[in-house]
Design a protein around this motif. Structure first.
Motif, short mmCIF file in Angstrom:
data_model
loop_
_atom_site.label_atom_id
_atom_site.label_comp_id
_atom_site.label_asym_id
_atom_site.label_seq_id
_atom_site.Cartn_x
_atom_site.Cartn_y
_atom_site.Cartn_z
N SER A 125 25.54 2.74 33.87
CA SER A 125 26.95 2.69 33.46
C SER A 125 27.81 3.22 34.59
O SER A 125 27.34 3.94 35.47
CB SER A 125 27.18 3.52 32.20
N SER A 126 29.08 2.84 34.57
CA SER A 126 30.03 3.32 35.57
C SER A 126 31.45 3.17 35.06
O SER A 126 31.79 2.16 34.44
CB SER A 126 29.90 2.53 36.87
N ALA A 127 32.26 4.18 35.33
CA ALA A 127 33.67 4.10 34.98
C ALA A 127 34.44 3.34 36.05
O ALA A 127 35.58 2.94 35.83
CB ALA A 127 34.24 5.51 34.82
N ASN A 128 33.84 3.09 37.20
CA ASN A 128 34.49 2.41 38.30
C ASN A 128 34.28 0.90 38.16
O ASN A 128 33.14 0.43 38.14
CB ASN A 128 33.90 2.91 39.63
N PRO A 129 35.35 0.11 38.10
CA PRO A 129 35.22 -1.33 37.88
C PRO A 129 34.60 -2.09 39.05
O PRO A 129 34.21 -3.24 38.89
CB PRO A 129 36.65 -1.79 37.62
N ILE A 130 34.53 -1.48 40.24
CA ILE A 130 33.94 -2.21 41.36
C ILE A 130 32.47 -1.85 41.59
O ILE A 130 31.83 -2.39 42.46
CB ILE A 130 34.72 -1.97 42.68
N ALA A 131 31.92 -0.95 40.80
CA ALA A 131 30.52 -0.56 40.99
C ALA A 131 29.60 -1.69 40.54
O ALA A 131 29.78 -2.27 39.48
CB ALA A 131 30.22 0.72 40.21
N ASN A 132 28.62 -2.00 41.37
CA ASN A 132 27.60 -2.97 41.00
C ASN A 132 26.35 -2.73 41.83
O ASN A 132 26.36 -1.94 42.76
CB ASN A 132 28.11 -4.42 41.14
N TYR A 133 25.27 -3.39 41.47
CA TYR A 133 24.00 -3.20 42.14
C TYR A 133 23.31 -4.54 42.32
O TYR A 133 23.65 -5.52 41.67
CB TYR A 133 23.10 -2.22 41.37
N ALA A 134 22.32 -4.55 43.21
CA ALA A 134 21.56 -5.78 43.45
C ALA A 134 20.07 -5.49 43.31
O ALA A 134 19.55 -5.52 42.21
CB ALA A 134 21.89 -6.36 44.80
N ASN A 135 19.40 -5.20 44.38
CA ASN A 135 17.94 -5.02 44.36
C ASN A 135 17.54 -3.79 43.56
O ASN A 135 18.13 -2.72 43.72
CB ASN A 135 17.41 -4.90 45.78
N ARG A 136 16.51 -3.96 42.71
CA ARG A 136 16.01 -2.84 41.93
C ARG A 136 14.58 -3.12 41.51
O ARG A 136 14.14 -4.27 41.47
CB ARG A 136 16.86 -2.57 40.69
N SER A 137 13.86 -2.03 41.21
CA SER A 137 12.49 -2.18 40.71
C SER A 137 12.18 -1.00 39.79
O SER A 137 12.73 0.08 39.94
CB SER A 137 11.47 -2.23 41.86
N LEU A 138 11.30 -1.25 38.85
CA LEU A 138 10.84 -0.25 37.90
C LEU A 138 9.32 -0.32 37.91
O LEU A 138 8.75 -1.41 37.78
CB LEU A 138 11.36 -0.53 36.49
N SER A 139 8.67 0.81 38.09
CA SER A 139 7.20 0.82 38.06
C SER A 139 6.70 2.02 37.29
O SER A 139 7.37 3.06 37.23
CB SER A 139 6.62 0.80 39.48
N ILE A 140 5.53 1.86 36.68
CA ILE A 140 4.88 2.97 35.98
C ILE A 140 3.40 2.98 36.37
O ILE A 140 2.81 1.92 36.61
CB ILE A 140 5.05 2.91 34.45
N ILE A 141 2.87 4.19 36.45
CA ILE A 141 1.46 4.40 36.78
C ILE A 141 0.93 5.45 35.84
O ILE A 141 1.52 6.53 35.72
CB ILE A 141 1.29 4.87 38.25
N GLN A 142 -0.17 5.18 35.18
CA GLN A 142 -0.78 6.17 34.29
C GLN A 142 -1.56 7.18 35.14
O GLN A 142 -2.42 6.80 35.94
CB GLN A 142 -1.69 5.52 33.27
N LEU A 143 -1.25 8.47 34.94
CA LEU A 143 -1.91 9.53 35.70
C LEU A 143 -3.10 10.11 34.95
O LEU A 143 -4.04 10.60 35.54
CB LEU A 143 -0.91 10.64 36.02
N SER A 144 -3.01 10.11 33.62
CA SER A 144 -4.14 10.63 32.83
C SER A 144 -4.08 10.06 31.43
O SER A 144 -3.10 9.55 31.00
CB SER A 144 -4.12 12.14 32.77
#
Length: 170
Positions: free
Chosen positions: A151-170
């Motif tokens: 979220s952003s209160a700024n109207p010009i804020a935006n994003y492009a490249n992104r990634s989400l990763s998960i790894i089980q540790l135990s």
């Protein structure tokens, strides 16, 4: 294989000698069977951020093992209980001229649609013209959906490249 140390009776005057080690047959170590869970999703489309926290969309599925992708394609679904490392990486879309007030947007890792922590380390700000990566560890249960919202209160804020990763540790 086990090892046995044999002292070959070196004399006290010999300063550069090492004990001799001979390998003798023994039981082989048992390999750790099974693969822990991991998964990733990523996206590269330009997205405009709203003032109300909304899920971040992802378009591409990365490697998966004992993790699936939700029907929306925007969350990873864990298949077994455990402690997981969750990482989000996101790039703010650079504007032509940097905002002198350093505009930013807020990103939160979510589990089942809710921020994983209500405050603190899983909520972070991404400054204009920058990229951020954030990593947390959390206990998850089979069936939990892991995603990200922004979220952003700024109207010009935006994003492009992104990634989400998960790894089980135990």
């Amino acid at each position: 294989m086990s090892y046995k140390h044999i002292n070959m009776g070196c004399c006290q005057k010999e300063t550069n000698s090492f004990p001799k080690i001979i390998a003798i047959p023994g039981p082989a170590p048992t390999p750790n069977i099974g693969v822990l869970s991991y998964g990733s999703i990523r996206g590269d489309t330009l997205e405009i951020i709203s003032p109300i926290a909304a899920p971040i969309p992802f378009q591409q599925v990365g490697p998966l093992s004992n993790v699936t992708v939700s029907p929306s394609g925007n969350e990873l679904v864990v298949q077994s209980n455990g402690v997981y490392q969750i990482a989000i990486s996101i790039n703010a879309q650079a504007t032509v001229e940097p905002d002198p007030l350093q505009s930013y947007f807020t990103v939160s890792i979510t589990v089942n649609g809710q921020p994983i922590f209500l405050e603190g380390p899983a909520i972070f700000n991404v400054l204009n013209r920058s990229s951020s990566t954030y990593v947390v560890q959390a206990s998850l249960s089979a069936g939990d959906l892991v995603g990200v919202s922004a979220s952003s209160a700024n109207p010009i804020a935006n994003y492009a490249n992104r990634s989400l990763s998960i790894i089980q540790l135990s």
